[in-house]
Motif scaffolding. Structure first.
Motif, PDB file in Angstrom:
ATOM      1  N   THR A 111       1.935   8.835   0.261  1.00 30.71           N
ATOM      2  CA  THR A 111       2.735   9.868   0.921  1.00 30.71           C
ATOM      3  C   THR A 111       2.455   9.857   2.427  1.00 30.71           C
ATOM      4  O   THR A 111       3.343  10.098   3.240  1.00 30.71           O
ATOM      5  CB  THR A 111       2.396  11.259   0.319  1.00 30.71           C
ATOM      6  N   PHE A 112       1.210   9.642   2.797  1.00 35.36           N
ATOM      7  CA  PHE A 112       0.790   9.535   4.210  1.00 35.36           C
ATOM      8  C   PHE A 112       1.303  10.729   5.042  1.00 35.36           C
ATOM      9  O   PHE A 112       1.979  10.543   6.049  1.00 35.36           O
ATOM     10  CB  PHE A 112       1.271   8.214   4.827  1.00 35.36           C
TER      11      PHE A 112
ATOM     12  N   TYR B 144       0.883  -1.171   0.000  1.00 40.97           N
ATOM     13  CA  TYR B 144       0.000   0.000   0.000  1.00 40.97           C
ATOM     14  C   TYR B 144       0.921   1.222   0.000  1.00 40.97           C
ATOM     15  O   TYR B 144       1.485   1.581   1.029  1.00 40.97           O
ATOM     16  CB  TYR B 144      -0.897  -0.030   1.240  1.00 40.97           C
TER      17      TYR B 144
ATOM     18  N   LYS C 141       5.774  17.234  -3.167  1.00 38.43           N
ATOM     19  CA  LYS C 141       4.568  17.560  -2.389  1.00 38.43           C
ATOM     20  C   LYS C 141       4.888  18.417  -1.167  1.00 38.43           C
ATOM     21  O   LYS C 141       3.981  18.782  -0.432  1.00 38.43           O
ATOM     22  CB  LYS C 141       3.870  16.273  -1.951  1.00 38.43           C
TER      23      LYS C 141
ATOM     24  N   LEU D 118     -12.181  12.824   2.865  1.00 38.61           N
ATOM     25  CA  LEU D 118     -11.017  13.075   3.717  1.00 38.61           C
ATOM     26  C   LEU D 118      -9.698  12.890   2.978  1.00 38.61           C
ATOM     27  O   LEU D 118      -9.507  11.908   2.267  1.00 38.61           O
ATOM     28  CB  LEU D 118     -11.090  12.088   4.895  1.00 38.61           C
TER      29      LEU D 118
ATOM     30  N   TYR E 146     -15.394   8.499   4.983  1.00 40.15           N
ATOM     31  CA  TYR E 146     -14.025   8.979   4.713  1.00 40.15           C
ATOM     32  C   TYR E 146     -13.831   9.455   3.283  1.00 40.15           C
ATOM     33  O   TYR E 146     -12.714   9.765   2.880  1.00 40.15           O
ATOM     34  CB  TYR E 146     -13.009   7.872   5.009  1.00 40.15           C
TER      35      TYR E 146
ATOM     36  N   ARG F 210      -4.628   0.555  -3.779  1.00 42.40           N
ATOM     37  CA  ARG F 210      -4.870   2.003  -3.802  1.00 42.40           C
ATOM     38  C   ARG F 210      -6.293   2.236  -3.298  1.00 42.40           C
ATOM     39  O   ARG F 210      -7.188   1.403  -3.498  1.00 42.40           O
ATOM     40  CB  ARG F 210      -4.714   2.577  -5.211  1.00 42.40           C
ATOM     41  N   GLY F 211      -6.490   3.371  -2.657  1.00 47.79           N
ATOM     42  CA  GLY F 211      -7.835   3.710  -2.182  1.00 47.79           C
ATOM     43  C   GLY F 211      -8.547   4.536  -3.236  1.00 47.79           C
ATOM     44  O   GLY F 211      -7.935   5.375  -3.890  1.00 47.79           O
TER      45      GLY F 211
ATOM     46  N   GLY G 102      -8.954   7.557   7.036  1.00 50.81           N
ATOM     47  CA  GLY G 102      -9.299   6.999   5.715  1.00 50.81           C
ATOM     48  C   GLY G 102      -8.253   5.987   5.279  1.00 50.81           C
ATOM     49  O   GLY G 102      -8.577   4.891   4.826  1.00 50.81           O
ATOM     50  N   HIS G 103      -6.965   6.334   5.425  1.00 48.97           N
ATOM     51  CA  HIS G 103      -5.891   5.378   5.119  1.00 48.97           C
ATOM     52  C   HIS G 103      -6.039   4.126   5.992  1.00 48.97           C
ATOM     53  O   HIS G 103      -5.890   2.998   5.518  1.00 48.97           O
ATOM     54  CB  HIS G 103      -4.515   5.989   5.411  1.00 48.97           C
TER      55      HIS G 103
ATOM     56  N   ARG H 234     -11.701   7.069  -3.466  1.00 54.52           N
ATOM     57  CA  ARG H 234     -12.722   7.767  -2.681  1.00 54.52           C
ATOM     58  C   ARG H 234     -13.873   8.241  -3.531  1.00 54.52           C
ATOM     59  O   ARG H 234     -15.020   8.161  -3.156  1.00 54.52           O
ATOM     60  CB  ARG H 234     -12.101   8.981  -1.981  1.00 54.52           C
TER      61      ARG H 234
ATOM     62  N   PRO I   4     -13.068   3.090   0.869  1.00 60.13           N
ATOM     63  CA  PRO I   4     -13.223   3.222   2.321  1.00 60.13           C
ATOM     64  C   PRO I   4     -14.701   3.361   2.677  1.00 60.13           C
ATOM     65  O   PRO I   4     -15.547   3.526   1.790  1.00 60.13           O
ATOM     66  CB  PRO I   4     -12.490   4.524   2.620  1.00 60.13           C
TER      67      PRO I   4
HETATM   68  P1  ADP Z   1      -0.405   9.657  -2.825  1.00 60.16           P
HETATM   69  O1  ADP Z   1       0.454  10.870  -2.857  1.00 60.16           O
HETATM   70  O2  ADP Z   1       0.279   8.408  -3.277  1.00 60.16           O
HETATM   71  O3  ADP Z   1      -1.771   9.785  -3.414  1.00 60.16           O
HETATM   72  P2  ADP Z   1      -1.746   9.663  -0.255  1.00 60.16           P
HETATM   73  O4  ADP Z   1      -1.123   9.491   1.083  1.00 60.16           O
HETATM   74  O5  ADP Z   1      -2.470  10.929  -0.532  1.00 60.16           O
HETATM   75  O6  ADP Z   1      -0.557   9.413  -1.256  1.00 60.16           O
HETATM   76  O7  ADP Z   1      -2.728   8.467  -0.541  1.00 60.16           O
HETATM   77  C1  ADP Z   1      -2.301   7.131  -0.549  1.00 60.16           C
HETATM   78  C2  ADP Z   1      -3.443   6.235  -1.002  1.00 60.16           C
HETATM   79  O8  ADP Z   1      -4.488   6.300  -0.029  1.00 60.16           O
HETATM   80  C3  ADP Z   1      -4.085   6.634  -2.323  1.00 60.16           C
HETATM   81  O9  ADP Z   1      -4.484   5.449  -2.995  1.00 60.16           O
HETATM   82  C4  ADP Z   1      -5.294   7.429  -1.915  1.00 60.16           C
HETATM   83  O10 ADP Z   1      -6.328   7.351  -2.883  1.00 60.16           O
HETATM   84  C5  ADP Z   1      -5.696   6.696  -0.652  1.00 60.16           C
HETATM   85  N1  ADP Z   1      -6.445   7.558   0.271  1.00 60.16           N
HETATM   86  C6  ADP Z   1      -6.118   8.779   0.741  1.00 60.16           C
HETATM   87  N2  ADP Z   1      -7.063   9.268   1.578  1.00 60.16           N
HETATM   88  C7  ADP Z   1      -8.027   8.303   1.632  1.00 60.16           C
HETATM   89  C8  ADP Z   1      -9.291   8.201   2.286  1.00 60.16           C
HETATM   90  N3  ADP Z   1      -9.796   9.186   3.021  1.00 60.16           N
HETATM   91  N4  ADP Z   1      -9.994   7.080   2.097  1.00 60.16           N
HETATM   92  C9  ADP Z   1      -9.515   6.097   1.315  1.00 60.16           C
HETATM   93  N5  ADP Z   1      -8.361   6.123   0.644  1.00 60.16           N
HETATM   94  C10 ADP Z   1      -7.618   7.219   0.809  1.00 60.16           C
END
Ligand code: ADP
Length: 164
Positions: A9-10, A6, A41, A126, A123, A87-88, A16-17, A90, A119
């Motif tokens: 950037t977190f 998974y 970023k 978010l 979320y 990957r998430g 949500g993550h 939303r 999610p």
């Molecule tokens: P990136 O810069 O790789 O997009 P993020 O940390 O923003 O890094 O997101 C990492 C993953 O988590 C991505 O697949 C993003 O779609 C997913 N993600 C971020 N926020 C949420 C959330 N609230 N619910 C579900 N998935 C999320």
């Protein structure tokens, strides 16, 4: 042994993550959370801080590893012997970029499958940027991130305000 990565950037990890992580742990034997440095970023937290805070808030899972990586995601997946990338998704707004990335990754390495997880709908609005903006202006982020992360955001914002 089903191993998934998974990546993200977190900056910082949100509920949500964590929702996605929890779903992933039920589907795969091992989930590696791969934290990207992503300097473009301009992250609030260093990659070491992000890795440490993710470890802290995922301690209760017994099949999670957290580490940082640089370079191509598919190369990293191959190095780890992972067969899939999580990957998430939303909203529709995530779709186009994620679809493109998944197809590019498949072109580079046919053996690695991208799996999209949704999610809980609470979320869907978010993201880490909203949490940082809200916290910067004194808003309450306790519903969006675990308590340990909330404390670290507050510390960081105070430090930044003092020029640190
Ligand atoms: P990136 O810069 O790789 O997009 P993020 O940390 O923003 O890094 O997101 C990492 C993953 O988590 C991505 O697949 C993003 O779609 C997913 N993600 C971020 N926020 C949420 C959330 N609230 N619910 C579900 N998935 C999320």
């Amino acid at each position: 042994m089903r191993h998934v990565i998974y990546p993200g950037t977190f900056d910082p990890i949100t509920n949500g993550h964590l929702d996605i992580i929890e779903r992933a742990t039920t589907l795969f034997d091992t989930v590696t959370i791969g934290v990207t440095t992503n300097p473009t970023k301009n992250p609030l937290f260093t990659v070491e801080e992000r890795v440490a805070m993710i470890r802290e808030v995922t301690r209760h899972f017994n099949n999670i590893r957290v580490e940082s990586f640089t370079g191509l995601l598919v190369d990293y997946a191959q190095r780890l012997g992972a067969s899939a990338i999580i990957r998430g998704l939303r909203a529709i707004s995530d779709f186009e970029y994620e679809f493109q990335m998944a197809l590019v990754n498949r072109k580079i390495s046919d053996g690695i499958v991208t799996v999209f997880l949704m999610p809980h709908e609470k979320y869907t609005y978010l993201n880490s940027t909203i949490v940082k903006e809200l916290a910067t202006f004194g808003g309450d982020v306790s519903r969006f991130v675990p308590p340990a992360v909330e404390a670290l955001i507050k510390q960081k914002i105070v430090k930044k305000a003092l020029g640190g």
